[in-house]
Design a protein around this motif. Structure first.
Motif, short mmCIF file in Angstrom:
data_model
loop_
_atom_site.label_atom_id
_atom_site.label_comp_id
_atom_site.label_asym_id
_atom_site.label_seq_id
_atom_site.Cartn_x
_atom_site.Cartn_y
_atom_site.Cartn_z
N GLN A 1 -16.63 33.79 13.58
CA GLN A 1 -15.56 34.68 13.16
C GLN A 1 -15.46 35.90 14.07
O GLN A 1 -14.37 36.36 14.43
N LYS B 1 -12.14 36.57 16.20
CA LYS B 1 -11.35 37.79 16.01
C LYS B 1 -11.11 38.52 17.33
O LYS B 1 -10.05 39.14 17.52
N MET C 1 -8.30 36.79 18.79
CA MET C 1 -7.09 37.07 18.03
C MET C 1 -6.43 38.39 18.44
O MET C 1 -5.21 38.45 18.59
N ILE C 2 -7.22 39.44 18.64
CA ILE C 2 -6.62 40.75 18.95
C ILE C 2 -6.19 40.87 20.40
O ILE C 2 -5.42 41.78 20.75
N TYR D 1 -0.24 31.22 13.45
CA TYR D 1 -1.56 31.78 13.81
C TYR D 1 -2.36 30.86 14.72
O TYR D 1 -3.59 30.88 14.69
N VAL E 1 -5.29 32.33 17.11
CA VAL E 1 -6.61 32.80 16.65
C VAL E 1 -7.71 31.75 16.86
O VAL E 1 -8.89 32.05 16.67
N THR F 1 -13.16 30.33 23.27
CA THR F 1 -11.85 30.96 23.07
C THR F 1 -10.81 30.33 23.98
O THR F 1 -9.61 30.45 23.74
N ILE G 1 -12.22 44.83 16.44
CA ILE G 1 -11.72 43.89 15.45
C ILE G 1 -11.84 44.44 14.03
O ILE G 1 -12.55 45.43 13.80
N HIS G 2 -11.16 43.79 13.10
CA HIS G 2 -11.44 44.02 11.68
C HIS G 2 -12.81 43.41 11.41
O HIS G 2 -12.98 42.19 11.40
N ASN H 1 -13.26 36.71 7.04
CA ASN H 1 -12.14 36.25 6.22
C ASN H 1 -12.47 34.90 5.60
O ASN H 1 -13.32 34.16 6.09
N GLY I 1 -11.88 30.60 10.31
CA GLY I 1 -11.87 31.08 8.93
C GLY I 1 -12.48 30.07 7.98
O GLY I 1 -13.39 30.38 7.21
N CYS J 1 -8.31 37.14 2.73
CA CYS J 1 -7.34 36.77 3.75
C CYS J 1 -5.97 37.25 3.28
O CYS J 1 -5.54 36.90 2.17
#
Length: 307
Positions: free
Chosen positions: A42, A46, A49-50, A58, A61, A72, A132-133, A137, A192, A216
Motif C-alpha cells: 500500500q 500510494k 498514485m500521487i 483508478y 494506482v 509500479t 502520501i495519505h 485503505n 487495496g 476508502c
C-alpha cells in the motif's frame, strides 16, 4: 541451491510444461507475512498514485507483475521518471531513477513503521514525492503507517510463493484479455484488496456504486464502478490456497446460473464466482481449467446483460 530454486522444487509445487511453478501456499499459514506485505504494498502503491497521471477507474494506482516481483512500472514525475519494484527473488525493494541513481532496501522482518520511514528516506534521496495519505485503505483497523509496529513478519519463501501464484495468474489473465476487442483494463494488481484483476466493459454506464468499503472514500468506488463491467482475477482468499474470482457489476438476473466447471462455486456473501487455486494447481490441465472458468463466467455476464 538458492532460495527460489528450493521453493520451485518442493513436493507441494506443480510445474507446468511451460515451466510456470504453482506452489502450495495455504492462506492460513502465511497470514502474518501477508498482512505485513499488504501494508508495504500500500505504501509503494500510494507513491505511484500521487505521482502518476490519473486514469479512469483508478487504473493509475495499480502495480504490475514482473519477472522478479511487483512493480509500479514506469512513473513520470516533474523530474523525469522512476520505478519501485518489490524483488521477490533477491528479496529487496529497489527504487530507480531514469538518471541511473537507485536505492535499495532488504526485504526482511521489520515493522511497517520502519519500512515506511526507510522508503520515505530513499524517495527523498532520489527526489520522488512520497507525501502520501499515510494510512491504509480497504482494511479495518487502519493503523497509520508511521505507528504500525503490529505487522512485522516477513518470511521470504512465502512472499516468493505468492509472487509465483501471481505470475501464473498473470499469464492466465493476459491470455483471457486477448480474446476481447472491446474496452478492457490492463492486467494489474490492486494493492487495496491485494488482488490481480482484468476487467471488460460493455460500453454502458452503471448505477452509482453504494460505496461502504472500509477506509476508502465512496467517491473512489463510484468512479471505479461507473461503467457496466465483468471482472475476473486472483486473490489470496476464497480458497485454502487463494482463488480465481469473477463477478459482474451490476449483477443481472441469470448471472448466477452459469454453466461453470465442477470446481467452481458462487459465493453469496461475496457476490462472486470462485475457483480455488488448489483445484487449479492439482488439475490435469490447469491452464484449460482457468480459461474455461473465465470464459464461462464472462459468457454469463454477457448473456444476462445482453452485451
Amino acid at each position: 541451491m538458492d532460495r527460489l530454486a528450493e521453493v520451485a522444487q518442493t513436493d507441494d509445487t506443480h510445474v507446468t510444461t511451460t515451466g510456470r511453478a504453482r506452489p502450495a501456499l495455504l492462506v492460513d499459514e502465511w497470514a502474518e507475512t501477508r498482512q505485513t506485505l499488504h501494508m508495504w504494498l500500500q505504501i509503494v502503491g500510494k507513491i505511484r498514485m500521487i505521482n502518476a497521471a490519473p486514469l479512469n477507474h483508478y487504473w493509475h494506482v495499480t502495480l504490475v507483475v514482473t519477472p522478479r516481483g511487483l512493480s509500479t512500472g514506469h512513473v513520470s514525475d516533474r523530474r523525469g521518471a522512476f520505478d519501485i519494484e518489490f524483488d521477490f527473488v533477491a528479496h529487496e525493494l529497489v527504487v530507480r531513477r531514469d538518471d541511473g541513481r537507485s536505492e535499495s532496501l532488504p526485504l526482511e522482518a521489520m515493522t511497517v513503521a520502519h519500512f515506511y520511514a526507510r522508503v520515505r528516506g530513499m524517495c527523498a534521496s532520489l527526489g520522488i514525492d512520497a507525501d502520501i495519505h499515510a494510512a491504509p485503505n480497504e482494511v479495518d483497523p487502519a493503523i497509520p503507517f508511521a505507528e504500525d509496529r503490529v505487522h512485522t513478519t516477513y518470511v521470504p519463501e512465502q512472499a516468493t510463493a505468492f509472487w509465483r501464484q501471481l505470475v501464473d495468474a498473470n499469464h492466465a489473465l493476459q491470455v483471457f484479455r486477448g480474446g476481447f476487442a472491446g474496452k478492457s483494463s490492463p492486467v494489474h494488481f490492486f494493492w487495496g484488496a491485494m488482488d490481480l484483476a482484468v476487467t471488460r466493459f460493455s460500453g454502458r454506464p452503471a448505477p452509482e456504486h453504494p460505496g461502504g468499503v472500509p477506509n476508502c472514500p465512496d467517491s473512489v468506488m463510484v468512479e471505479s464502478y461507473s461503467a457496466e463491467l465483468s471482472s475476473a482475477g486472483f486473490w489470496p482468499g476464497g480458497g485454502a490456497e487463494g482463488a480465481f474470482y469473477a463477478y459482474m457489476y451490476p449483477e443481472r438476473p441469470g448471472y448466477r446460473d452459469a454453466a461453470v466447471p465442477a470446481a467452481v462455486r458462487y459465493d453469496e456473501q461475496l457476490g462472486e464466482y470462485l475457483l480455488p487455486y488448489e483445484a487449479v494447481r492439482l488439475a490435469e490441465d490447469p491452464d484449460a481449467l482457468v480459461q474455461d472458468f473465465l470464459e464461462a463466467t464472462f459468457e454469463a455476464a454477457r448473456s444476462s446483460a445482453q452485451w
